[in-house]
Design a protein around this motif. Structure first.
Motif, PDB file in Angstrom:
ATOM      1  N   ARG A  99      -1.486  22.634 -43.274  1.00  0.00           N
ATOM      2  CA  ARG A  99      -2.122  22.729 -41.950  1.00  0.00           C
ATOM      3  C   ARG A  99      -1.615  21.611 -41.034  1.00  0.00           C
ATOM      4  N   LEU A 100      -1.416  20.448 -41.645  1.00  0.00           N
ATOM      5  CA  LEU A 100      -0.913  19.315 -40.873  1.00  0.00           C
ATOM      6  C   LEU A 100       0.482  19.640 -40.312  1.00  0.00           C
ATOM      7  N   ARG A 101       1.316  20.246 -41.173  1.00  0.00           N
ATOM      8  CA  ARG A 101       2.681  20.582 -40.728  1.00  0.00           C
ATOM      9  C   ARG A 101       2.645  21.655 -39.648  1.00  0.00           C
ATOM     10  N   GLU A 102       1.632  22.544 -39.706  1.00  0.00           N
ATOM     11  CA  GLU A 102       1.489  23.542 -38.637  1.00  0.00           C
ATOM     12  C   GLU A 102       1.231  22.861 -37.298  1.00  0.00           C
ATOM     13  N   LEU A 103       0.403  21.803 -37.342  1.00  0.00           N
ATOM     14  CA  LEU A 103       0.141  21.072 -36.096  1.00  0.00           C
ATOM     15  C   LEU A 103       1.428  20.449 -35.564  1.00  0.00           C
ATOM     16  N   VAL A 104       2.253  19.947 -36.491  1.00  0.00           N
ATOM     17  CA  VAL A 104       3.534  19.358 -36.066  1.00  0.00           C
ATOM     18  C   VAL A 104       4.395  20.440 -35.415  1.00  0.00           C
ATOM     19  N   GLU A 105       4.411  21.633 -36.029  1.00  0.00           N
ATOM     20  CA  GLU A 105       5.212  22.727 -35.448  1.00  0.00           C
ATOM     21  C   GLU A 105       4.720  23.103 -34.054  1.00  0.00           C
ATOM     22  N   LEU A 106       3.403  22.938 -33.832  1.00  0.00           N
ATOM     23  CA  LEU A 106       2.862  23.241 -32.499  1.00  0.00           C
ATOM     24  C   LEU A 106       3.195  22.146 -31.487  1.00  0.00           C
ATOM     25  N   GLY A 107       3.697  21.008 -31.979  1.00  0.00           N
ATOM     26  CA  GLY A 107       4.108  19.952 -31.051  1.00  0.00           C
ATOM     27  C   GLY A 107       3.310  18.669 -31.150  1.00  0.00           C
ATOM     28  N   ALA A 108       2.375  18.569 -32.103  1.00  0.00           N
ATOM     29  CA  ALA A 108       1.613  17.318 -32.235  1.00  0.00           C
ATOM     30  C   ALA A 108       2.540  16.229 -32.770  1.00  0.00           C
ATOM     31  N   ALA A 109       2.578  15.094 -32.080  1.00  0.00           N
ATOM     32  CA  ALA A 109       3.490  14.007 -32.476  1.00  0.00           C
ATOM     33  C   ALA A 109       2.703  12.946 -33.227  1.00  0.00           C
ATOM     34  N   PHE A 110       2.815  12.951 -34.557  1.00  0.00           N
ATOM     35  CA  PHE A 110       2.131  11.931 -35.357  1.00  0.00           C
ATOM     36  C   PHE A 110       3.046  10.720 -35.523  1.00  0.00           C
ATOM     37  N   ASP A 111       2.424   9.566 -35.777  1.00  0.00           N
ATOM     38  CA  ASP A 111       3.207   8.333 -35.922  1.00  0.00           C
ATOM     39  C   ASP A 111       4.095   8.420 -37.169  1.00  0.00           C
ATOM     40  N   ARG A 112       5.312   7.889 -37.048  1.00  0.00           N
ATOM     41  CA  ARG A 112       6.286   7.936 -38.150  1.00  0.00           C
ATOM     42  C   ARG A 112       6.682   6.523 -38.537  1.00  0.00           C
ATOM     43  N   ASP A 113       7.162   6.375 -39.790  1.00  0.00           N
ATOM     44  CA  ASP A 113       7.694   5.071 -40.187  1.00  0.00           C
ATOM     45  C   ASP A 113       9.184   5.005 -39.837  1.00  0.00           C
ATOM     46  N   GLY A 114       9.831   3.893 -40.202  1.00  0.00           N
ATOM     47  CA  GLY A 114      11.228   3.687 -39.829  1.00  0.00           C
ATOM     48  C   GLY A 114      12.143   4.780 -40.351  1.00  0.00           C
ATOM     49  N   ALA A 115      11.769   5.398 -41.489  1.00  0.00           N
ATOM     50  CA  ALA A 115      12.622   6.426 -42.094  1.00  0.00           C
ATOM     51  C   ALA A 115      12.288   7.825 -41.576  1.00  0.00           C
ATOM     52  N   GLY A 116      11.341   7.917 -40.643  1.00  0.00           N
ATOM     53  CA  GLY A 116      11.007   9.219 -40.067  1.00  0.00           C
ATOM     54  C   GLY A 116       9.901   9.958 -40.808  1.00  0.00           C
ATOM     55  N   ALA A 117       9.384   9.349 -41.898  1.00  0.00           N
ATOM     56  CA  ALA A 117       8.275   9.999 -42.622  1.00  0.00           C
ATOM     57  C   ALA A 117       6.955   9.678 -41.912  1.00  0.00           C
ATOM     58  N   PHE A 118       5.900  10.442 -42.219  1.00  0.00           N
ATOM     59  CA  PHE A 118       4.597  10.141 -41.624  1.00  0.00           C
ATOM     60  C   PHE A 118       4.200   8.709 -41.986  1.00  0.00           C
ATOM     61  N   ALA A 119       3.734   7.941 -41.000  1.00  0.00           N
ATOM     62  CA  ALA A 119       3.216   6.594 -41.290  1.00  0.00           C
ATOM     63  C   ALA A 119       1.784   6.765 -41.783  1.00  0.00           C
ATOM     64  N   LEU A 120       1.543   6.435 -43.043  1.00  0.00           N
ATOM     65  CA  LEU A 120       0.236   6.711 -43.643  1.00  0.00           C
ATOM     66  C   LEU A 120      -0.565   5.422 -43.788  1.00  0.00           C
TER      67      LEU A 120
END
Ligand SMILES: Cc1cc2nc3c(=O)[nH]c(=O)nc-3n(C[C@H](O)[C@H](O)[C@H](O)COP(=O)(O)OP(=O)(O)OC[C@H]3O[C@@H](n4cnc5c(N)ncnc54)[C@H](O)[C@@H]3O)c2cc1C
Length: 472
Positions: A99-120
């Motif tokens: 579901r989270l990835r669906e939000l990303v596909e819709l355009g939600a921009a979540f914070d990322r770490d230096g390598a481009g992964a989700f910053a958790l």
């Protein structure tokens, strides 16, 4: 009881599906419902006036390489102290990442770490970093923005704002057949009307505004529950209202929505003190101390306020190393409702006066259970607190342990202590037959033995000398 009656509907519209509410639930439902035909999405005030926009800390999903939906499930069940609907939690934890990835596909921009992964990051009750966030602590605003954009762009959805839904309409069999609603200023559909549909989705959010103090916006008045009840629906689990432990005290007489002080502040190292400067919740009270599940922290604050007769919330003290972060987290709160004024926040940082603690000791899991005697649980909590005390930090560091995670389980017939060292994280599990402890003359001594065994297992694995505070 007198019921206020609205005038009969003066106009009618039809759609295949009517969705009531435009928070994350209503917007998502509307997008999915387009597969069933035309969708009418109605909302009480403006499209982003619900709770969703206010959500700060983030969304929990098992996305990290060392995490799994099963671990997320276990943490949730522990925090839920036996009250969870396991099937529902399983869906939440298993489907969360998709579901989270669906939000990303819709355009939600979540914070990322230096390598481009989700910053958790991590929040209370979680044994892993699994909180995805956006714009630091503006997660809800980003989710709302992306979903509203998708809804507005969809040709199959008609959005009507300032549309207060009053009641459900039912057919001869008692099934939902639409809603009555009061629309303000929508051209020919001004005033009270009816929206007929094959299906109605109620996504009207929470009911925080029925309490004297809440962090919910003014639209959270439980309308969906009320109108469903009036139409004869069954509602369940209404007692499950989350009391977030920390909101900002704006002075006597402040009413309506209060600003929330995010748990992320405690996640960054701040802890709660009362007006006398005493810590409100310590590792002796709960292994996770200030990051214990929210109900535990909320009850600890409430108890302390009653004991001391305080009418204010407790305040925060940072541990020094994160003073900047904590200030930022608080000042990032949106302006207070209504007046537009920012609250004056005093974050007291002890800075150089407090020793900097290089290692992170986390004690996870093992929420209270009715089957295990209190004396065992109290002693175990106390000893795990001692294990995490600053005096023992050098001992852990000597073994290269940057993080200790302790979980305890009460469902095993044969007791045992397990340890697993992965990189610089040491995971330990204490397993016991919980109900069996009720037949032991002094259960607290069993807690002593469990922690001794734990220390001894750590020493064997790491070659360390004796722990400075505990035998084993
Ligand atoms: C300050 C704050 C911080 C939070 N932080 C987090 C967090 O970090 N992580 C997290 O997971 N959750 C967080 N939450 C909780 C989260 O925001 C909510 O659980 C979630 O947004 C609820 O979404 P929803 O769509 O059900 O309700 P809402 O977003 O409240 O939407 C309800 C909608 O229904 C409409 N409505 C209500 N009554 C009627 C009516 N009679 N007619 C027409 N429309 C109506 C409202 O106007 C609104 O559009 C936070 C909540 C708050 C208040």
């Amino acid at each position: 009881m007198t019921r206020l009656l609205a005038p009969p509907p003066g106009w009618t519209v039809s759609a295949d599906v009517v969705v009531v509410g435009s928070g994350v639930a209503g917007l998502t439902a509307a997008l999915h419902a387009t597969r069933a035909g035309s969708v009418l999405l109605v909302t009480k005030v403006l499209v982003d006036d619900g709770s969703t926009r206010w959500a700060q800390g983030g969304v929990a999903a098992a996305l990290a390489a060392d995490d799994s939906p099963e671990d997320h499930l276990q943490d949730t069940l522990v925090a839920g102290v036996g009250l969870c609907d396991v099937a529902a939690v399983r869906v939440l934890c298993t489907e969360g990442p998709a579901r989270l990835r669906e939000l990303v596909e819709l355009g939600a921009a979540f914070d990322r770490d230096g390598a481009g992964a989700f910053a958790l990051t991590r929040e209370g009750g979680h044994s892993r970093d699994r909180i995805v966030h956006a714009g630091g602590d503006a997660t809800g605003a980003e989710v709302q923005r992306a979903l509203v954009a998708a809804v507005r762009a969809h040709p199959g959805i008609r959005l009507v704002e300032h549309a207060l839904v009053l009641d459900l309409l039912t057919d001869a069999d008692g099934r939902a057949a639409g809603v009555t609603l009061h629309v303000l200023g929508e051209g020919s559909q001004d005033g009270v009307g009816a929206a007929l549909a094959r299906a109605v989705v109620l996504a009207t959010g929470g009911l925080g505004q029925v309490y004297a103090s809440t962090t919910n916006p003014s639209v959270s008045t439980g309308d969906g529950v009320a109108l469903a009840l009036r139409a004869g629906a069954e509602v369940t689990d209404l007692e499950f209202v989350q009391f977030h432990p920390t909101s900002l005290w704006l002075g006597a007489g402040s009413a309506g929505q209060q600003p929330l002080v995010s748990e992320a502040v405690r996640g960054e190292g701040a802890f709660l003190v009362d007006l006398a400067g005493e810590r409100v919740i310590t590792p002796g009270d709960h292994p996770l101390a200030d990051l214990a599940p929210r109900d535990v922290v909320a009850k600890a604050i409430h108890r302390r306020m009653l004991e001391r007769g305080d009418d204010q919330w407790t305040s925060y003290v940072d541990d020094g190393k994160n003073a900047g972060t904590t200030d930022a987290a608080l000042s990032a709160d949106p302006p207070t409702t209504g007046s537009g004024r920012r609250p004056g926040v005093a974050v007291r940082a002890r800075g150089a006066h407090e020793p900097e603690s290089p290692a992170r000791i986390r004690i996870i899991g093992g929420g209270p259970t009715n089957d295990v005697p209190d004396s065992y649980q109290r002693r175990l909590s106390h000893l795990l607190g001692v294990l995490a005390a600053p005096e023992g930090q050098e001992w852990w560091l000597a073994a290269g342990v940057k993080e200790l995670q302790v979980a305890y389980y009460f469902e095993r017939a044969t007791p045992r202590v397990r340890t697993r060292l992965h990189r610089n994280v040491l995971a330990a599990g204490i397993e016991r037959n919980g109900p069996g402890l009720n037949h032991v003359p002094d259960p607290a001594t069993i807690a002593d033995r469990d922690v001794e065994n734990l220390v001894s297992a750590v020493r064997k694995r790491t070659g360390l000398g004796p722990h400075p505070l505990l035998p084993g």
